[in-house]
Write a protein that holds these residues in place. Sequence first.
Motif, short mmCIF file in Angstrom:
data_model
loop_
_atom_site.label_atom_id
_atom_site.label_comp_id
_atom_site.label_asym_id
_atom_site.label_seq_id
_atom_site.Cartn_x
_atom_site.Cartn_y
_atom_site.Cartn_z
N ILE A 98 1.10 -1.25 0.08
CA ILE A 98 -0.06 -0.04 0.03
C ILE A 98 0.99 1.13 -0.01
O ILE A 98 1.63 1.40 0.94
CB ILE A 98 -0.90 -0.17 1.11
N THR A 99 0.84 2.20 -0.99
CA THR A 99 1.61 3.36 -1.03
C THR A 99 0.41 4.36 -1.45
O THR A 99 0.08 4.41 -2.46
CB THR A 99 2.58 3.01 -2.02
N LYS A 100 0.34 5.47 -0.65
CA LYS A 100 -0.48 6.52 -0.41
C LYS A 100 -1.69 5.87 -0.84
O LYS A 100 -2.42 5.40 0.12
CB LYS A 100 -0.18 7.47 -1.77
N ASP A 101 -2.47 6.12 -1.85
CA ASP A 101 -3.77 5.77 -2.23
C ASP A 101 -3.87 4.49 -3.15
O ASP A 101 -4.94 4.12 -3.66
CB ASP A 101 -4.68 6.92 -2.77
N ARG A 102 -2.82 3.93 -3.28
CA ARG A 102 -2.74 2.65 -4.20
C ARG A 102 -2.46 1.29 -3.55
O ARG A 102 -1.67 1.29 -2.68
CB ARG A 102 -1.69 3.06 -5.29
N GLU A 103 -3.20 0.49 -4.07
CA GLU A 103 -2.87 -1.06 -3.46
C GLU A 103 -2.19 -1.90 -4.71
O GLU A 103 -2.86 -1.81 -5.58
CB GLU A 103 -3.87 -1.57 -2.79
N ARG A 104 -1.31 -2.79 -4.44
CA ARG A 104 -0.75 -3.50 -5.45
C ARG A 104 -0.49 -4.99 -4.96
O ARG A 104 0.15 -4.97 -3.82
CB ARG A 104 0.55 -2.79 -5.76
N VAL A 105 -0.88 -5.94 -5.55
CA VAL A 105 -0.70 -7.41 -5.16
C VAL A 105 0.61 -7.86 -5.76
O VAL A 105 0.83 -7.63 -6.95
CB VAL A 105 -1.84 -8.33 -5.65
N VAL A 106 1.71 -7.90 -4.98
CA VAL A 106 2.98 -8.28 -5.41
C VAL A 106 3.31 -9.86 -5.35
O VAL A 106 4.21 -10.24 -5.91
CB VAL A 106 4.02 -7.38 -4.80
N TYR A 107 2.30 -10.63 -4.71
CA TYR A 107 2.82 -11.97 -4.16
C TYR A 107 1.59 -12.86 -3.94
O TYR A 107 0.90 -12.20 -2.99
CB TYR A 107 4.04 -12.15 -3.31
N LYS A 108 1.54 -14.00 -4.38
CA LYS A 108 0.51 -14.86 -3.84
C LYS A 108 1.16 -16.34 -3.78
O LYS A 108 1.89 -16.78 -4.31
CB LYS A 108 -0.42 -15.16 -5.03
N GLN A 162 8.83 -9.82 4.82
CA GLN A 162 10.10 -9.30 5.52
C GLN A 162 11.04 -8.91 4.67
O GLN A 162 11.97 -8.01 4.69
CB GLN A 162 10.55 -10.75 6.23
N ARG A 163 11.09 -9.54 3.28
CA ARG A 163 12.33 -9.06 2.28
C ARG A 163 11.75 -7.64 1.94
O ARG A 163 12.72 -6.90 1.56
CB ARG A 163 12.05 -9.94 0.78
N HIS A 164 10.40 -7.24 1.89
CA HIS A 164 10.15 -5.92 1.61
C HIS A 164 10.34 -4.96 2.47
O HIS A 164 11.04 -4.01 2.24
CB HIS A 164 8.59 -5.87 0.98
N VAL A 165 10.21 -5.25 3.72
CA VAL A 165 10.61 -4.46 5.04
C VAL A 165 12.16 -4.20 4.93
O VAL A 165 12.57 -3.07 5.28
CB VAL A 165 10.16 -5.07 6.26
N ARG A 166 12.87 -5.49 4.69
CA ARG A 166 14.22 -5.12 5.04
C ARG A 166 15.01 -4.14 3.92
O ARG A 166 15.87 -3.82 3.90
CB ARG A 166 15.03 -6.64 4.94
N SER A 167 14.22 -4.42 2.71
CA SER A 167 14.72 -3.31 1.42
C SER A 167 14.65 -2.08 1.59
O SER A 167 14.85 -1.34 0.59
CB SER A 167 14.04 -4.32 0.35
N LEU A 168 13.69 -1.67 2.59
CA LEU A 168 13.33 -0.41 2.87
C LEU A 168 12.51 0.36 1.76
O LEU A 168 12.84 1.39 1.25
CB LEU A 168 14.64 0.48 2.98
N GLY A 169 11.81 -0.50 1.15
CA GLY A 169 10.98 -0.33 -0.13
C GLY A 169 9.87 0.87 0.21
O GLY A 169 9.61 0.74 1.59
N GLU A 170 9.45 1.54 -0.61
CA GLU A 170 8.34 2.40 -0.21
C GLU A 170 6.97 1.29 0.06
O GLU A 170 6.44 0.52 -0.50
CB GLU A 170 7.94 3.30 -1.36
#
Length: 51
Positions: free
Chosen positions: A7-17, A29-37
């Motif tokens: 979830i970024t600002k007003d947009r939601e994106r499914v990145v993995y299932k 956890q990979r997303h959190v550790r990468s410091l992604g937006e």
Amino acid sequence: MFELVIITKDRERVVYKAEKKLDVELERQRHVRSLGEGVAEIREVKAGKKK
């Protein structure tokens, strides 16, 4: 089935299932550790009727 949603600002994106929640948690956890937006959220997807 579980999905990882970013979830970024007003947009939601499914990145993995995946069928296993652990697999989706590892991707989160990979997303959190990468410091992604955005905020990573795990959602359970209910199986719908198949046609």
